[in-house]
Design an enzyme around this catalytic site. Structure first.
Site, PDB file in Angstrom:
ATOM      1  NE  ARG B  63      -3.915  -1.745   2.380  1.00  0.00           N
ATOM      2  CZ  ARG B  63      -5.108  -1.222   2.576  1.00  0.00           C
ATOM      3  NH1 ARG B  63      -5.246   0.030   2.946  1.00  0.00           N
ATOM      4  NH2 ARG B  63      -6.180  -1.940   2.413  1.00  0.00           N
ATOM      5  CB  THR B  64       3.356   2.552   2.380  1.00  0.00           C
ATOM      6  OG1 THR B  64       2.475   2.294   3.464  1.00  0.00           O
ATOM      7  CG2 THR B  64       4.066   3.862   2.621  1.00  0.00           C
ATOM      8  CE  LYS B  91      17.428  -6.593  10.280  1.00  0.00           C
ATOM      9  NZ  LYS B  91      16.884  -7.279  11.426  1.00  0.00           N
ATOM     10  NE  ARG B 113       6.918   0.759   5.638  1.00  0.00           N
ATOM     11  CZ  ARG B 113       5.598   0.555   5.691  1.00  0.00           C
ATOM     12  NH1 ARG B 113       5.119  -0.646   5.502  1.00  0.00           N
ATOM     13  NH2 ARG B 113       4.790   1.553   5.925  1.00  0.00           N
ATOM     14  CG  HIS B 141       3.909   5.202   8.613  1.00  0.00           C
ATOM     15  ND1 HIS B 141       4.300   5.855   7.453  1.00  0.00           N
ATOM     16  CD2 HIS B 141       3.156   4.149   8.195  1.00  0.00           C
ATOM     17  CE1 HIS B 141       3.797   5.212   6.407  1.00  0.00           C
ATOM     18  NE2 HIS B 141       3.106   4.176   6.827  1.00  0.00           N
TER      19      HIS B 141
END
Lengths: 433, 314
Positions: B63-64, B91, B113, B141
Site C-alpha cells: 500500500r505505502t 543490517k 521503509r 510513520h
C-alpha cells in the site's frame, strides 16, 4: 432444595468462633434461607419459633466453613483418582465448605468451555461449593497466556498453572500485566525447575543420609524474589501458592515493607510435618515443594501468627496406588488433605503454637478475602456455610475410612484431635456424625 | 501549483517530531489541493519533472509503496522501486553501503521503509538528497499521520478540540506514535486504548490519557482510530487469542455506540476483520477507511513537492 432445607436451623449452646472479628463467645446461631439470620447470646432454643429445628451443640465450636484455595479434583480426565463428587464428600467430612480446584485436569482448565463443564458438574454432583481456577498459560505449558478475560467471564475465580512454575519471566510479566487489566488474581507456584533439577526432597543432611537428590530452598526463594519484582513492575494481584521456607518469608516481609501488596499461603503439610517424615521413604510425604527442615516449619507457623502467611491450603492431590507405590524418587508428588486439614491444623492449637481463631483465620477468613468470596465470617447476612466441631476429640486416622477416592494421606495412622460433627453449606447440612 | 519556498522549510520528512503546527498545516493545505487534482481526468503535473525518486523498501508494503509510486508519477518524477529483504542482509553495514551506492546514482528524493527504528535517520545522514520516512520500525510513520490528519480535517473541518481514540497495538505501532505527536501538536485530545501488554512503558507521559477498557476510552470520542494487530502478536505472545482480543478491544457497532453519534472510524489498513474491527463497522457509514487511502496519495504528493522545492538548484 427440599422443604426440609427451608426449615430454619438453630445451633444452640455453641462456642461461636468468628475468625473475621477474632472473637469467641457463647451463644447460638440461627440459619434461615441459606444465610445467618441471627447470632449471639440471645439466640437460644427459647427464642426459636415452632418451625425451627434446634440442634444442641453441647458447647462445641461453631465456626465458618473452611475455604480451601488449592485442591486437585481429578475431574475431568482423572476420575479414577477423584471426582468433584468424592472431593466434595471428603471436604464436607473435613469441614471444608468451599473448594477452589486447580486447573490440572485433562484437558486442563484453559478454555471457557472447561470452566463451564467443571462448574456444571460441581452444581450437579458436589455437596459443597466448588470454584474453578483456570490456567495462566495454555496447556499449563508456561508459554502462552490463556484467555483471562473470557475465562473470568466463564467463572474462573483465579489463574494458576497449579504445581508448575512459569520459568520464562517475560511470559509471566506479560501474563501478569494482562491479568491486571481484568483485576484477575494470579496464583503462582514458585519453584525454579532448573535449580530443583532431579531433586525429590529437601536438600540437606537428611536427604544426604537417605541418598536422595535434594531441592534447595533457594529454588523457591529465587523465583519468589523474581516474582516480587514482576509484581512491582506490573501491579498484578499476586498470591504465592505455597511458601515453605524461612527464606521465602523474609522475601515476603521485604516486599510488603516496600509496599508490594502480595498474599501467600502454605500447605497444611508444611506447617504440620517436616522432612523427617519422609523417613523410611514414605512416598505419601512426597509433595511439591518438598517438606522442609523443622526450623522452616516453625518459621511458617510464626508467619501465620504474625500474618506474613495469609492462608493454609490442603494442597489436596489424590494419587492412586500406581503412582505412589514406587521407589521414592519415581513416585508422584502429592498428598490428600481435604478431610484431614482441620484435624491436622488443630495440632498447632493443641501444642500451643497457634490459637484457634488464628488457625481458622488462615483456613477461612483470609482465603475468602483473597478470593473475594462472601464466606469466612460469622455474622448476620453471611452465607450459612458453617461447621460444628469438637476440637478435643481424639482419634487415630484410618486412611481406609476416608471419603476421598485415593488413600495417599501422610497422616495415615496418626493420632489427631478434633472432629467435625456437622457441616452446613448454604443452610443445608451436608455432613453429620 | 507554485508555492512559497517557506511553506515547508525542512530538507527531509523523517518524522512528525520536530514539525510545528505551521509545518503540518502547510502540508495539509497543499495536500487538500492535490485531492481535487487527483479527482480530475488529467492528473499529471510536471512539478517533479526531471527528478528521480527511489522507493527503498527494506520490508514489504504494497500500500505505502504504491501510494508513493503513484504520487511521484503524478508529479512527473522518474520513480524507481527497490525492495531489499532486510532478513537476507546484515543490517547497519548494508544500510549504509546501500545509501552510499544509491547516493552515487544522484537521486533527488528517497522514500525509505525499514524494520528498525532510526534506520531512516541513519540513511538520511549519508545521502545528499531528500529523504522521506515511510515507516521505521515502531518509531514513526509521518505520512500516515498526515493523511489521517487530512482525512479528519476534511470531515470535521478541524483537528483542534477533537477527541481522538487510538485503539490497539500501541506498543509496536509507528502509526500511533506519529499520530500522538501530530494530533497533540494540532490541539486534539488523544486517548489510547489497549491491553497493558500492548502499551509502551511510560506512555502516560506522552500527553495522552490511557484506557484499558474500550468503552471508557471511546466515550464521547469524535474519531476512533483502530490499529492493525500483527499476526505475531496474536496467540499468547501479547494477548491470549484473537477471539478474546476482539471481545475486549475489537471495534463493533455495540462498542462504537459509546463514541459520539457522529464519530468517524479510521484504520491504516490492511484490516484484520473480526480481530480489531468488525466488517459492519469497517464498511459502515462511520468509516473513513477508503477516504484515508485517497488522502494518502494526496499527502505524499504534497510532501514530495514540498521537499523538491527545497532541493538545491531549483
Amino acid at each position: 432444595m427440599s422443604e426440609k432445607d427451608h426449615r430454619p436451623l438453630l445451633l444452640a449452646n455453641a462456642l461461636l468462633t468468628d475468625p473475621a472479628s477474632r472473637t469467641q463467645s457463647r451463644g447460638g446461631l440461627l440459619i434461615a434461607w441459606g444465610v445467618i439470620a441471627e447470632i449471639g447470646a440471645a439466640v437460644t432454643p427459647a427464642s426459636a419459633g415452632p418451625d425451627v429445628e434446634v440442634v444442641d451443640c453441647g458447647g462445641q465450636v461453631v465456626a465458618p466453613g473452611l475455604i480451601d484455595m488449592r485442591a486437585v479434583t481429578g475431574e475431568p480426565g482423572a476420575e479414577h483418582r477423584e471426582t468433584l463428587a468424592t472431593a466434595s464428600q471428603a471436604a464436607a467430612a473435613g469441614g471444608v465448605t468451599t473448594i477452589v480446584c486447580t486447573p490440572e485436569t485433562h484437558p486442563p482448565i484453559d478454555d471457557p468451555a472447561v470452566v463451564d463443564f467443571v462448574l456444571r458438574r460441581a452444581r450437579d454432583t458436589a455437596i459443597v461449593r466448588i470454584h474453578a481456577m483456570a490456567a495462566l498459560t495454555k496447556g499449563l505449558k508456561g508459554q502462552e497466556m490463556t484467555e483471562i478475560g473470557l475465562l473470568s467471564e466463564a467463572g474462573a475465580l483465579a489463574f494458576t498453572d497449579g504445581a508448575r512454575s512459569i520459568m520464562n519471566a517475560r511470559v509471566l510479566r506479560r501474563t501478569m500485566t494482562y491479568a491486571r487489566d481484568f483485576d484477575a488474581l494470579v496464583i503462582h507456584h514458585t519453584q525454579d525447575s532448573d535449580l530443583a533439577g532431579e531433586g525429590v526432597m529437601n536438600e540437606g543432611e537428611f536427604a544426604s543420609r537417605l541418598g536422595l537428590p535434594g531441592i534447595p530452598v533457594e529454588a523457591e526463594a529465587i523465583l519468589l524474589e523474581r516474582d516480587m519484582r514482576l509484581v512491582a513492575l506490573t501491579g498484578a494481584r499476586y498470591h504465592a501458592a505455597t511458601v515453605t521456607c524461612r527464606a521465602s518469608l523474609d522475601i515476603l516481609r521485604r516486599a510488603r515493607a516496600a509496599g508490594i501488596a502480595v498474599t501467600a499461603s502454605t500447605s497444611i503439610n508444611h506447617v504440620t510435618l517436616n522432612e523427617n517424615d519422609v523417613a523410611g521413604f514414605r512416598t505419601f510425604c512426597k509433595v511439591s515443594p518438598p517438606l522442609r527442615h523443622e526450623d522452616d516449619r516453625i518459621a511458617l507457623v510464626q508467619a501465620i501468627k504474625d500474618g506474613v502467611v495469609d492462608a493454609i491450603v490442603s494442597d489436596h492431590n489424590p494419587q492412586d496406588v500406581e503412582t505412589k507405590r514406587q521407589p521414592f524418587a519415581e513416585s508422584a508428588d502429592g498428598a490428600i488433605g481435604l478431610e484431614t486439614m482441620l484435624a491436622a491444623g488443630l495440632r498447632l492449637v493443641h501444642d500451643g503454637s497457634l490459637d484457634l481463631v488464628t488457625l481458622l483465620r488462615a483456613l477461612s477468613t483470609r482465603p475468602a478475602e483473597i478470593l473475594r468470596l462472601p464466606g469466612g465470617r460469622l455474622e448476620k447476612g453471611a452465607p450459612a456455610d458453617i461447621i460444628v466441631f469438637d476440637p478435643d476429640v481424639p482419634f487415630v486416622l484410618d486412611a481406609a475410612r476416608l471419603k476421598s477416592r485415593c488413600r495417599n494421606s501422610p497422616f495415615d495412622g496418626a493420632r489427631l484431635q478434633g472432629q467435625v460433627s456437622r457441616t452446613i453449606v448454604g443452610g443445608s447440612t451436608v455432613h453429620q456424625i | 501549483m507554485t508555492k512559497p519556498a517557506t511553506s515547508y522549510p525542512h530538507r527531509h520528512l523523517l518524522g512528525i517530531e520536530g514539525l510545528t503546527e505551521r509545518d503540518i498545516v502547510a502540508l495539509l493545505d497543499e495536500a487538500d489541493e492535490h485531492i481535487a487534482f487527483n479527482r480530475q481526468v488529467e492528473k499529471k503535473s510536471s512539478a517533479l519533472r526531471g527528478r528521480t525518486q527511489i522507493n527503498l523498501f527494506f520490508e514489504p508494503s504494497t500500500r505505502t509503496q504504491s501510494s508513493f509510486e503513484l504520487a511521484g508519477k503524478r508529479l512527473g518524477a522518474d520513480v524507481m522501486n527497490m525492495s531489499v529483504s532486510s532478513s537476507s542482509v546484515k543490517k547497519g553495514e548494508t544500510l549504509i553501503d546501500t545509501a552510499i551506492t544509491l547516493n552515487a546514482m544522484r537521486p533527488d528524493v528517497i522514500i525509505v521503509r525499514h524494520s528498525q527504528a532510526g534506520a531512516v535517520h541513519l540513511l538520511a545522514r549519508k545521502v545528499d538528497c531528500a529523504v522521506v520516512n515511510a515507516g521505521d520500525g515502531a518509531h514513526e510513520h509521518p505520512t500516515q499521520a498526515l493523511l489521517d490528519a487530512l482525512t479528519i480535517r476534511r470531515n470535521k473541518g478541524r483537528i483542534a478540540g477533537l477527541t481522538v481514540a487510538i485503539c490497539g497495538d500501541i506498543l509496536h505501532s509507528r502509526v500511533a506514535r506519529s499520530n500522538i505527536l501530530l494530533l497533540g501538536t494540532m490541539g486534539a485530545q488523544v486517548r489510547l486504548i489497549a491491553p497493558s501488554t500492548l502499551l509502551p512503558a511510560g506512555v502516560e507521559r506522552f500527553g495522552v490519557s490511557v484506557h484499558r477498557n474500550i468503552k471508557d476510552g471511546l466515550k464521547d470520542a469524535d474519531i476512533v482510530m483502530m490499529l492493525r494487530l500483527q499476526r505475531e502478536r496474536m496467540a499468547g505472545a501479547f494477548i491470549p487469542s484473537t477471539k478474546e482480543y476482539f471481545r475486549y478491544f475489537g471495534l463493533d457497532e455495540e462498542k462504537l455506540r459509546y463514541a459520539k453519534p457522529d464519530a468517524l472510524v479510521m484504520h491504516p489498513g490492511p484490516m484484520n476483520r473480526g480481530v480489531e474491527i468488525d466488517t459492519a463497522v469497517a464498511d459502515g457509514a462511520h468509516s473513513l477507511i477508503r477516504e484515508q487511502v485517497e488522502a494518502g496519495v494526496a499527502v505524499r504528493m504534497a510532501v514530495l513537492e514540498a521537499l523538491a522545492r527545497n532541493l538545491p538548484n531549483v
